[in-house]
Enzyme design. Structure first.
Site, PDB file in Angstrom:
ATOM      1  N   GLY A 227      52.954  50.367 -59.165  1.00 20.15           N
ATOM      2  CA  GLY A 227      52.286  51.128 -60.194  1.00 20.15           C
ATOM      3  C   GLY A 227      52.834  51.905 -61.184  1.00 20.15           C
ATOM      4  N   ASN A 228      51.788  52.703 -61.230  1.00 19.90           N
ATOM      5  CA  ASN A 228      51.631  53.803 -62.842  1.00 19.90           C
ATOM      6  C   ASN A 228      51.074  54.885 -62.576  1.00 19.90           C
ATOM      7  OD1 ASN A 228      49.433  53.202 -64.533  1.00 19.90           O
ATOM      8  ND2 ASN A 228      49.936  51.345 -64.571  1.00 19.90           N
ATOM      9  N   ARG A 229      51.631  55.912 -62.874  1.00 10.35           N
ATOM     10  CA  ARG A 229      50.177  57.141 -62.494  1.00 10.35           C
ATOM     11  C   ARG A 229      49.578  57.509 -63.506  1.00 10.35           C
ATOM     12  NH1 ARG A 229      54.548  59.983 -66.060  1.00 10.35           N
ATOM     13  NH2 ARG A 229      53.289  62.506 -65.902  1.00 10.35           N
ATOM     14  N   SER A 230      48.494  56.581 -63.781  1.00  2.00           N
ATOM     15  CA  SER A 230      47.331  56.837 -64.670  1.00  2.00           C
ATOM     16  C   SER A 230      46.221  57.357 -63.722  1.00  2.00           C
ATOM     17  CB  SER A 230      46.639  55.135 -65.528  1.00  2.00           C
ATOM     18  OG  SER A 230      45.584  55.284 -65.611  1.00  2.00           O
ATOM     19  N   ALA A 294      46.284  51.128 -67.872  1.00  3.79           N
ATOM     20  CA  ALA A 294      47.228  51.565 -67.535  1.00  3.79           C
ATOM     21  C   ALA A 294      47.475  49.365 -66.999  1.00  3.79           C
ATOM     22  CB  ALA A 294      48.530  52.571 -67.561  1.00  3.79           C
TER      23      ALA A 294
END
Ligand code: PMT
Length: 428
Positions: A227-230, A294
């Site tokens: 995943g990512n930090r959005s 994102a």
């Protein structure tokens, strides 16, 4: 009955009925801080612009500035008590008649009450009943503003779709200096004018807009994902602003803890493929697509139904495969849809941004910094460079995501109007 024509201090006449806020009803909430005296000046500013103003004072506010001051200025009774005139159900009635609500100054206590949904006085009860745009201007000592409890309130309020303005830096009560000062009257009037004037009548009114927000999660097994930090904050702020301008908004959101912006239809997705499927389903009916999400560029090639053992080779060698670029796909099949893309960059490099704008067939690209603590992922603020297809370039220094959302919407409205002018000139 017509409103009286007022006389300015310099003797010139002013006609409030013709001002930019003519016909608009502003609910002004004042809470208990030294800056309460500035709310009286704000009333004058609002009246000068043609608004009618209804003040609600908290009990503490009334200790700083008496109700009589606001009654004299607004020409209306001032409400402080949920029990006075209870038969009129004042918290509901006052909220219903408002076109815009302004809370200035807003203390840490008021922010906490609004954020938690407490309704133990007239102002906090009215807040829960408001369905119009809400502007909140905090004012307090720096320590209170910086306390994690106040930060948490501010984070929650951002999810309510309210517009937080300030605080500014400067002199504070007790001779202190620092962040926590109520913003100047002109700044507040600008925001009120914008929110009152753009509540459905502008070029975005009635437009169908698909907004994407948040990050995607690409599962490895039932436990783990890439995943990512959005957080979704940027996309949700855009959706809230678009709703405020009368657009018909579908928000396609990756996992996010944010509350849905009132008035937007939210489609929850998890993976890039699910986001693609939702966007492609909605795009045919859309006038505009804004892609603030994102999207993970890669996903695990295989999903393991059983939890992988940490010592297994399969876990050590998760093979990735490329996800489709949804935005590029929209650009290729573009058919009159206005496309707004975001670019997460560690600098605001213009040439690369322009290249992305043209390569992905975009009308507007918002390049935002993701290498600074106060911009990009997770935070309430951002720094950006906006480039449009007509060669327009706007640098946006540190500002709130809510404010950046209004700037993006302003630019989208310009693009709609320019496209309309083009169509008009083709007909000639
Ligand atoms: O959600 P927040 O915490 O508020 O953070 C906001 C944000 C930093 C995520 C947001 O402002 C932002 O920059 N979003 C775009 C992030 C991104 O994926 O940038 P990119 O340069 O990798 O992609 C460019 C554009 O292509 C984006 O509009 C993206 O949505 C789109 N894209 C990317 C990959 C892909 N497979 N499909 C896409 O549609």
């Amino acid at each position: 009955m017509s409103r009286p024509t007022a006389t300015r201090a310099n003797g010139s006449r002013m006609d409030p009925a013709g001002g930019p806020l003519a016909g608009r009803h502003v609910l002004l909430g004042v809470s208990g801080g030294v800056a309460a005296y500035k709310a009286a000046a704000l009333v004058r500013g609002l009246l000068r612009e043609g608004a009618t103003v209804q003040a609600i004072l908290t009990e503490s506010a009334a200790r700083f500035v008496g109700a009589a001051t606001f009654e004299g200025l607004t020409g209306r009774p001032v409400h402080t008590d949920v029990w006075a005139d209870a038969h009129t159900v004042p918290h509901v009635a006052l909220a219903r008649e408002a076109d815009v609500a302004v809370v200035a100054p807003a203390t840490a206590n008021v922010l906490a009450k609004f954020a938690s949904g407490m309704a133990d006085d007239l102002l906090s009860a009215a807040y829960l009943c408001l369905r119009c745009p809400v502007v909140i201007a905090p004012a307090m000592h720096t320590e209170m503003w910086e306390h994690p409890a106040t930060r948490a309130s501010v984070d929650v309020l951002a999810t309510h779709g309210v517009e937080l303005v300030g605080p500014a830096s400067g002199s504070l009560a007790g001779g202190d200096e620092g962040l926590g000062r109520l913003v100047e009257e002109d700044e507040l009037l600008d925001v009120v004018r914008r929110l009152a004037g753009t509540n459905g009548g502008g070029p975005l009114a009635g437009k169908r807009v698909v907004v994407t927000a948040g990050g995607t999660r690409e599962p490895i097994d039932p436990v783990r994902f890439i995943g990512n930090r959005s957080s979704g904050k940027m996309g949700y702020a855009l959706a809230a602003e678009l709703v405020r301008r009368g657009a018909n908004v579908d928000l396609v959101s990756g996992p996010s803890h944010l509350a849905a912006p009132g008035g937007a239809r939210v489609h929850h997705v998890e993976t890039a493929l699910e986001m693609r499927e939702a966007v492609l389903r909605l795009v045919d009916d859309a006038d505009i697509v804004v892609k603030a999400a994102a999207v993970a560029d890669f996903r695990p090639a295989d999903y393991h139904k059983q939890k992988l053992k940490k010592e297994s080779d399969e876990f050590a060698e998760v093979v990735l495969t490329r996800n489709p670029d949804i935005l590029a796909e929209l650009g290729e099949r573009k058919n009159g849809t206005l496309l707004v893309g975001f670019a997460a960059e560690t600098d605001l490099e213009e040439e690369r941004g322009r290249d992305k704008l043209h390569r992905k067939g975009l009308d507007l690209i918002v390049i935002n910094r993701v290498d600074m603590a106060d911009a990009g992922f997770g935070v309430d603020t951002n720094r950006a460079l906006l480039l449009d297809v007509n060669g327009g370039r706007t640098e946006v220094p540190l500002t709130t995501k809510a404010r950046l959302a209004t700037m993006v919407c302003d630019q989208v409205e310009d693009l709609i109007e320019r496209a309309g002018e083009h169509e008009g000139s083709d007909d000639l």
